[in-house]
Design a protein around this motif. Structure first.
Motif, PDB file in Angstrom:
ATOM      1  N   ARG A 167       0.616  -1.400   0.048  1.00 29.70           N
ATOM      2  CA  ARG A 167       0.220  -0.061   0.050  1.00 29.70           C
ATOM      3  C   ARG A 167       0.822   1.177  -0.037  1.00 29.70           C
ATOM      4  O   ARG A 167       0.503   2.297  -0.683  1.00 29.70           O
ATOM      5  CB  ARG A 167      -0.797  -0.009   1.197  1.00 29.70           C
ATOM      6  CG  ARG A 167      -2.063   0.932   1.145  1.00 29.70           C
ATOM      7  CD  ARG A 167      -3.148   0.682   2.117  1.00 29.70           C
ATOM      8  NE  ARG A 167      -3.807  -0.574   2.082  1.00 29.70           N
ATOM      9  CZ  ARG A 167      -4.527  -0.960   2.912  1.00 29.70           C
ATOM     10  NH1 ARG A 167      -5.007  -0.223   3.939  1.00 29.70           N
ATOM     11  NH2 ARG A 167      -5.072  -2.351   2.870  1.00 29.70           N
ATOM     12  N   GLU A 168       2.091   1.282   0.722  1.00 31.74           N
ATOM     13  CA  GLU A 168       2.961   2.430   1.069  1.00 31.74           C
ATOM     14  C   GLU A 168       3.336   2.660  -0.491  1.00 31.74           C
ATOM     15  O   GLU A 168       3.477   4.077  -0.836  1.00 31.74           O
ATOM     16  CB  GLU A 168       3.762   1.897   1.905  1.00 31.74           C
ATOM     17  CG  GLU A 168       4.266   2.950   2.946  1.00 31.74           C
ATOM     18  CD  GLU A 168       5.288   2.553   3.813  1.00 31.74           C
ATOM     19  OE1 GLU A 168       6.184   2.596   3.921  1.00 31.74           O
ATOM     20  OE2 GLU A 168       4.885   1.554   4.851  1.00 31.74           O
ATOM     21  N   ILE A 169       3.893   1.714  -1.164  1.00 29.90           N
ATOM     22  CA  ILE A 169       4.346   1.737  -2.449  1.00 29.90           C
ATOM     23  C   ILE A 169       3.506   2.635  -3.693  1.00 29.90           C
ATOM     24  O   ILE A 169       3.675   3.361  -4.272  1.00 29.90           O
ATOM     25  CB  ILE A 169       5.169   0.699  -2.952  1.00 29.90           C
ATOM     26  CG1 ILE A 169       6.412   0.260  -2.270  1.00 29.90           C
ATOM     27  CG2 ILE A 169       5.489   0.929  -4.459  1.00 29.90           C
ATOM     28  CD1 ILE A 169       7.730   1.585  -2.397  1.00 29.90           C
ATOM     29  N   LYS A 170       2.360   1.774  -3.333  1.00 30.72           N
ATOM     30  CA  LYS A 170       1.334   2.170  -4.409  1.00 30.72           C
ATOM     31  C   LYS A 170       0.636   3.837  -4.122  1.00 30.72           C
ATOM     32  O   LYS A 170       0.251   4.296  -4.952  1.00 30.72           O
ATOM     33  CB  LYS A 170       0.047   1.305  -4.165  1.00 30.72           C
ATOM     34  CG  LYS A 170       0.149   0.019  -4.895  1.00 30.72           C
ATOM     35  CD  LYS A 170      -1.170  -0.698  -4.727  1.00 30.72           C
ATOM     36  CE  LYS A 170      -1.062  -2.195  -4.856  1.00 30.72           C
ATOM     37  NZ  LYS A 170      -2.233  -3.119  -4.182  1.00 30.72           N
ATOM     38  N   ALA A 171       0.941   4.164  -2.859  1.00 30.43           N
ATOM     39  CA  ALA A 171       0.626   5.608  -2.653  1.00 30.43           C
ATOM     40  C   ALA A 171       1.521   6.472  -3.134  1.00 30.43           C
ATOM     41  O   ALA A 171       1.349   7.679  -3.383  1.00 30.43           O
ATOM     42  CB  ALA A 171       0.662   5.736  -1.021  1.00 30.43           C
ATOM     43  N   LEU A 172       2.444   5.919  -3.844  1.00 31.64           N
ATOM     44  CA  LEU A 172       3.638   6.657  -4.527  1.00 31.64           C
ATOM     45  C   LEU A 172       3.372   7.011  -5.886  1.00 31.64           C
ATOM     46  O   LEU A 172       4.064   7.321  -6.760  1.00 31.64           O
ATOM     47  CB  LEU A 172       5.079   6.174  -4.625  1.00 31.64           C
ATOM     48  CG  LEU A 172       5.466   6.201  -2.959  1.00 31.64           C
ATOM     49  CD1 LEU A 172       6.654   5.483  -2.944  1.00 31.64           C
ATOM     50  CD2 LEU A 172       5.528   7.630  -2.285  1.00 31.64           C
ATOM     51  N   CYS A 173       2.071   6.747  -6.317  1.00 34.45           N
ATOM     52  CA  CYS A 173       1.565   7.092  -7.837  1.00 34.45           C
ATOM     53  C   CYS A 173       1.168   8.347  -8.309  1.00 34.45           C
ATOM     54  O   CYS A 173       0.044   8.741  -7.759  1.00 34.45           O
ATOM     55  CB  CYS A 173       0.205   6.141  -8.178  1.00 34.45           C
ATOM     56  SG  CYS A 173       0.424   4.473  -8.697  1.00 34.45           S
ATOM     57  N   PHE A 174       2.139   9.213  -8.471  1.00 29.42           N
ATOM     58  CA  PHE A 174       1.837  10.587  -8.911  1.00 29.42           C
ATOM     59  C   PHE A 174       1.403  10.828 -10.288  1.00 29.42           C
ATOM     60  O   PHE A 174       1.660   9.808 -10.976  1.00 29.42           O
ATOM     61  CB  PHE A 174       3.110  11.470  -8.408  1.00 29.42           C
ATOM     62  CG  PHE A 174       3.600  11.218  -7.111  1.00 29.42           C
ATOM     63  CD1 PHE A 174       2.920  11.382  -5.973  1.00 29.42           C
ATOM     64  CD2 PHE A 174       4.649  10.609  -6.838  1.00 29.42           C
ATOM     65  CE1 PHE A 174       3.310  11.009  -4.848  1.00 29.42           C
ATOM     66  CE2 PHE A 174       5.440  10.192  -5.775  1.00 29.42           C
ATOM     67  CZ  PHE A 174       4.533  10.776  -4.623  1.00 29.42           C
ATOM     68  N   ASN A 175       0.667  11.606 -10.439  1.00 28.01           N
ATOM     69  CA  ASN A 175       0.085  11.974 -12.027  1.00 28.01           C
ATOM     70  C   ASN A 175       1.249  11.822 -12.889  1.00 28.01           C
ATOM     71  O   ASN A 175       2.055  12.473 -13.041  1.00 28.01           O
ATOM     72  CB  ASN A 175      -0.678  13.126 -12.087  1.00 28.01           C
ATOM     73  CG  ASN A 175      -1.657  12.986 -13.349  1.00 28.01           C
ATOM     74  OD1 ASN A 175      -1.653  11.993 -13.960  1.00 28.01           O
ATOM     75  ND2 ASN A 175      -1.963  14.424 -13.802  1.00 28.01           N
ATOM     76  N   SER A 176       1.198  10.720 -13.626  1.00 26.78           N
ATOM     77  CA  SER A 176       2.116  10.219 -14.583  1.00 26.78           C
ATOM     78  C   SER A 176       1.825   9.973 -16.058  1.00 26.78           C
ATOM     79  O   SER A 176       2.356   9.214 -16.640  1.00 26.78           O
ATOM     80  CB  SER A 176       3.377   9.313 -14.066  1.00 26.78           C
ATOM     81  OG  SER A 176       2.620   8.153 -13.713  1.00 26.78           O
ATOM     82  N   CYS A 177       0.672  10.384 -16.464  1.00 24.13           N
ATOM     83  CA  CYS A 177       0.147   9.745 -17.757  1.00 24.13           C
ATOM     84  C   CYS A 177       0.586  10.530 -18.814  1.00 24.13           C
ATOM     85  O   CYS A 177       0.388  11.737 -18.816  1.00 24.13           O
ATOM     86  CB  CYS A 177      -1.418   9.987 -17.764  1.00 24.13           C
ATOM     87  SG  CYS A 177      -2.218   8.446 -16.904  1.00 24.13           S
TER      88      CYS A 177
END
Ligand code: GLU
Length: 385
Positions: free
Chosen positions: A212-222
């Motif tokens: 979960r901690e790693i997934k929270a590092l998804c910043f907008n990168s499209c």
């Protein structure tokens, strides 16, 4: 421990090139970059490595060829762009790889190719033969015909649905037992904070678990493709749970492949999990994406599957939806039509409808033959969340 040393042992390699990697800042196809990647591929092949390329870019190339000024809005226009662009992309790959005396082959796949046993085996046989003949398969989703299904579900914390090449490349990796998946796009890797607001943000070099901690590092990168960091992390998780390495790195750097395979500390490296064959198999069943047929079961059978990890017996079946053959992956639904599991069936839909609701001892009598008591063996059932 230097985890990157594991890269040296990788024999089968999947390299995923995102749309942003194929085009330069002016929207022109980056021939030089792909040529530099082809040189590294040629070096790797000389070392006996087997290379699969998953390449995006068909829609982007189609948009360019048709002279559209923005991304196509409608699905059918996107499909048409993909049809126009795909042939262009392949001819560019052919020309570039030819210079390194490497033959390439185009493979276009849809979700069903992973869940229909015959199609999957055909795909596997073709890829095996191509690899044996030293040919590099260039794989993409068959965007011209593959209508998107909206239904998705979770398995082991991963949202499963096709439609982006990150997931597709992870499925290719997992299904064909590759050792490493290198995902190249326009980001340097997974950042520890949002680089667009924090100039001190750093790329994380090694990730042990996509939690979960790693997934929270998804910043907008499209970027121009369909995926973003979220789909890359899901792909990395599939790779790790298939016992393989995943790397996310910046494909805008022409030398990136060379850097990755000379063990330089570029991008983010995801450590593979020690995984049992049985868990691997279940991952595979769950990731077999869309299934076109379902078996409906009563609450007793549902409980037995969920709480006792039991096999599915004919007595618990109350309905059959769709057509399937022995060996296909089907969905398992409760009587409210919620799909809660998937599994590989031992009987066809016709056989199942003859034996459903009956005790296993009656299978022989109903069919005139009987191979197994279970319609789906517990080893071949993956429970979805
Ligand atoms: N298959 C799409 C294409 O070739 C790309 C999907 C993606 O960007 O993930 O354009």
């Amino acid at each position: 421990m230097n985890y990157r040393e594991k890269i040296n042992n990788a024999k089968r390699i999947v390299i995923k090139l995102g749309t942003s990697v194929l085009f330069d800042g002016n929207g022109e196809f980056s021939t030089e970059r792909i040529s530099s990647f082809a040189r590294t591929v040629s070096e790797l092949k000389k070392q006996g490595k087997e290379i699969f390329i998953v390449s995006s870019g068909s829609v982007g190339m189609g948009v360019k060829k048709l002279g559209l000024d923005k991304k196509p809005g409608s699905a059918v226009l996107k499909q048409a762009c993909a049809a126009v662009g795909q042939s262009q992309i392949i001819s560019v790959y052919q020309n570039i790889f030819n210079e390194f005396r490497i033959s390439v082959a185009q493979i276009l796949i849809t979700e069903e190719d992973f869940s229909n046993r015959d199609r999957f085996l055909n795909l596997r046989d073709t890829l095996d033969l191509l690899i044996k003949h030293n040919i590099v398969p260039i794989i993409n989703e068959n965007d011209a015909i593959s209508a998107k299904k909206s239904k998705t579900y979770q398995y082991s914390g991963v949202r499963v649905c096709f439609g982006d090449n990150d997931k597709l490349s992870a499925l290719v990796m997992s299904a064909f037992d590759a050792d490493i998946l290198v995902m190249l796009s326009d980001v340097d890797g997974l950042y520890d904070s949002d680089p667009s607001v924090n100039e001190k943000a750093r790329v994380i070099s090694v990730v042990h678990d996509v939690d979960r901690e790693i997934k929270a590092l998804c910043f907008n990168s499209c970027g121009p493709g369909r995926g973003g960091m979220r789909t890359k992390l899901e792909a990395a998780r599939i790779a790790a749970y298939s016992g393989g390495i995943a790397i996310i790195a910046n494909g805008k750097d022409d030398a990136i492949l060379e850097k990755v395979f000379s063990l330089q500390e570029v991008g983010t490296f995801f450590v593979p999990k020690e995984i049992s064959q049985s868990k691997k198999r279940k991952m595979w069943i769950a990731y077999a994406t869309t299934v076109s047929a379902q078996i409906v079961v009563n609450s007793g059978a549902k409980n037995a599957l969920l709480s006792r990890k039991a096999s599915l017996l004919p007595v618990g079946i109350t309905g059959i939806r769709g057509y399937f053959k022995k060996g296909d992956v089907v969905g398992i639904m409760d009587e409210d039509y919620n799909e809660f599991a998937r599994g590989i069936v031992n009987y066809s839909d016709i056989e199942c409808s003859k034996v459903m609701g009956k005790h296993s001892s009656k299978i022989d009598g109903c069919l005139g033959y009987g191979s197994t008591d279970e319609v789906i063996h517990s080893d071949n059932i993956a429970i979805l969340l």
